[in-house]
Design a protein around this motif. Structure first.
Motif, PDB file in Angstrom:
ATOM      1  N   LEU A 354       0.828  -1.212   0.000  1.00  0.00           N
ATOM      2  CA  LEU A 354       0.000   0.000   0.000  1.00  0.00           C
ATOM      3  C   LEU A 354       0.859   1.258   0.000  1.00  0.00           C
ATOM      4  N   THR A 364      -5.422   4.612  -2.258  1.00  0.00           N
ATOM      5  CA  THR A 364      -5.464   3.319  -1.579  1.00  0.00           C
ATOM      6  C   THR A 364      -6.719   3.195  -0.732  1.00  0.00           C
ATOM      7  N   CYS A 379      -4.314   4.448   4.905  1.00  0.00           N
ATOM      8  CA  CYS A 379      -4.969   4.411   3.597  1.00  0.00           C
ATOM      9  C   CYS A 379      -5.796   5.672   3.377  1.00  0.00           C
TER      10      CYS A 379
END
Length: 599
Positions: A354, A364, A379
């Motif tokens: 990620l 993400t 994220c």
């Protein structure tokens, strides 16, 4: 990978540390130990489980740290067990992670005597050297972590110094704020009986816990870390009368699935309302590709999600092992989405993937079970699977919940891209709502599955086959069996059998075949005949009303593309009962840990 616990307060530390370690044993269980600190330091550690620790009956200290280990550097021996101490025996350290430059750091300490093969011990000696220079314990730990390369969650105590100092980078560490003291832990499970008020340390944080409170510094500056309330209660992390956590969690799937869809489907309109997904309609309408990255069971969930996304939303999707992920060429970052899936939200390989995507400018999305996890914080967007705590090392209820959330995601993307066929969408939403009941129906046949599992437990090897949505379920079924029974088990796309694996099929090779809707069962039946002609017994999971000549058959109710998820419950129970028949350590399979927080 390992479990850390620490406590300082008004009560005796030892029982809190031991109870906490027992709740953390799913993170590692080849050795354990605790260190108790006041004006002197007392350390008790040895190879084996937490229950094997030889501890005195009375220990008045109210400050201490503990550790349960999953070996990375050095075999599981008494000497390699944590906590590790310095030359003077006044500093104790527990550690989760890998110190990549420990050899170089050891070379800077030529006069120090090392007793273990671990990377962790160097931290104790480095802290010792800093304390000898006249700084306090927090400053000593801060100076040491500035020199460490790799990943770490650290808990440090020292005789004559007040409190516990904790630090983290790329390994999870939670602070618990209790009425009679403060805690550190690798996750919230050991804290729930004492407090549900927690804060999550971030990379680079150095925290100092005393009886009176917690202070956190980063780069020398005082920072605030929000205190949040954990919604799970202590009972959710108990066995609840089941012999193993794994069996309990298999049987919790109807509840977990209801939680996964609760509030996310309009009961009147039958439409998905994934409100926690904040990606804009314009972004979703414009994406060219969705890349799923995950490991193990989560990878299999992504395989299922990829097929749903491509079929429903007409968008290209790929699934990559997180440990192998790289952005590659030919992709427009502004038209790509990377979706990381991890139960814990702390899987090191998935986090690395990620971060690689994020550095390339790709948005993400994290799909995780754990509020406050590193994935959730880092994220751009996050969706929770809401499965509740999962203690068993072999994931069960989280697989089904991950697939359901990915199905909701696929429906949302399809609708926002104006690609969703109304009839197909309505049918899938209805099946999502019916899924918990269908899973309960499979669970109600537990006794029959146990009888079959015991009958075939002596198999030389086990093959799992399926097509389309049956393929990831076949792979997941094989993974469960080998994780907990230690038997050789392989999952294949059914058509691949004749391209090599068929050479391994004998009368002693039970074949578990997924023949439900969504798996092209008419084609897989040809492969079933191939293995039967070579004497292999077939255990078939079939759709409603299907005909077939199988040694054993279990029928799955009509549920369209979700039928393989119900078949998966049969495979989980089969694996559980095979392992139980062999007397395996089901909740603590050898060489494995629940959350893989090292690369």
């Amino acid at each position: 990978m390992c479990g850390i616990i620490g406590y300082i307060g008004d009560s005796e530390a030892r029982p809190r540390l031991v109870a906490g370690l027992q709740r953390l044993e799913y993170r590692g269980y080849d050795s354990a130990g605790i260190a108790l600190a006041d004006e002197e330091l007392s350390v008790f550690k040895q190879a084996g489980t937490v229950g094997d620790l030889d501890l005195p009956v009375e220990t008045p200290q109210t400050c201490g740290i503990g550790h349960t280990r999953w070996s990375t550097h050095g075999k599981p021996t008494d000497a390699n067990a944590h906590p590790h101490t310095d030359c003077s025996g006044r500093v104790a350290v527990v550690h989760n992670g890998i110190i990549a430059n420990y050899d170089e750091l050891r070379e800077t300490l030529p006069d120090h005597r090392f007793r273990s093969e671990t990377d962790t011990e160097v931290v104790a000696h480095l802290v010792e050297a800093e304390l000898e220079a006249g700084v306090d314990l927090r400053a000593a730990v801060a100076a040491v972590v500035d020199r460490i390369e790799g990943s770490y969650a650290l808990g440090v105590v020292a005789a004559g110094y007040d409190g516990i100092v904790a630090a983290r980078r790329n390994s999870p560490l939670v602070v618990g704020h209790g009425a009679d003291g403060n805690f550190i832990a690798s996750d919230v499970t050991p804290l729930l009986e004492h407090t549900r008020s927690v804060s999550y340390l971030e990379d680079g944080d150095v925290a100092h816990l005393t009886r009176d409170g917690v202070t956190v510094h980063q780069d020398g500056a005082l920072v605030d870390r929000a205190v949040t309330t954990v919604e799970w209660d202590a009972d959710a992390a108990e066995k609840g009368g089941y012999d193993h956590y794994m069996l309990k969690e298999i049987h919790e799937q109807p509840t977990a699935l209801r939680q996964a869809i609760a509030g996310r489907i309009d009961p009147i309109e039958g439409r998905v309302e994934l409100d926690d997904l904040s990606l804009s309609d314009d972004f979703l309408a414009g994406i060219d590709e969705v890349q799923f990255v995950a490991c193990g069971t989560s990878y299999h969930a992504c395989m299922y999600g990829k097929q749903l996304l491509e079929e429903l939303a007409d968008v290209r999707a790929t699934v990559e092992f997180a440990s192998e992920y790289d952005v590659g060429s030919g992709r427009d970052p502004e038209r790509t989405l990377v979706v990381g899936v991890s139960q814990s939200g702390e899987t090191a390989d998935t986090l690395r993937a990620l971060r690689t995507a994020s550095r390339s400018g790709i948005r993400t999305l994290g799909v995780t079970n754990t509020v406050g996890s590193t994935m959730a914080r880092e994220c751009d967007d996050v969706v929770y699977i809401r499965a509740g705590p999962e203690i068993g090392v072999a994931a069960t209820k989280t697989f089904a919940s991950q697939v359901v959330v990915l199905a909701l995601f696929a429906l949302t993307v399809a609708e926002r891209r104006s690609e969703l066929d109304a009839t197909v969408g309505r049918e899938l939403v209805e099946h999502l709502q019916d899924l918990p009941g269908a899973v309960q129906g499979a669970l109600d046949r537990d006794d029959a599955i146990e009888e079959v599992a015991v009958a075939y437990a002596a198999g030389e090897a086990f093959f799992f086959i399926g097509r389309r949505f049956g393929n990831p379920v076949a792979l997941e079924g094989a993974l469960k069996l080998k994780e907990i029974s230690y038997d050789h088990a392989e999952g294949f796309p059914a058509g691949e059998l004749k391209h090599g694996p068929l050479a391994l099929v004998t009368e002693g090779t039970p074949v578990l075949a997924i023949l439900t809707d969504g798996t092209r069962p008419e084609e897989t039946r040809n492969n079933v005949k191939e293995v039967q002609s070579r004497g292999a017994p077939v255990i078939a999971l079939t759709g409603a009303g299907q005909d077939g000549d199988y040694e054993v058959g279990f029928e799955v109710p009509e549920l369209g593309l979700l039928e393989p998820l119900v078949a998966n419950v049969y495979l989980q129970l089969f694996a559980y009962h095979v392992a139980d028949d062999k007397g395996r350590a089901i909740d603590r399979p050898r060489n494995l840990a629940k959350s893989v927080t090292v690369e």
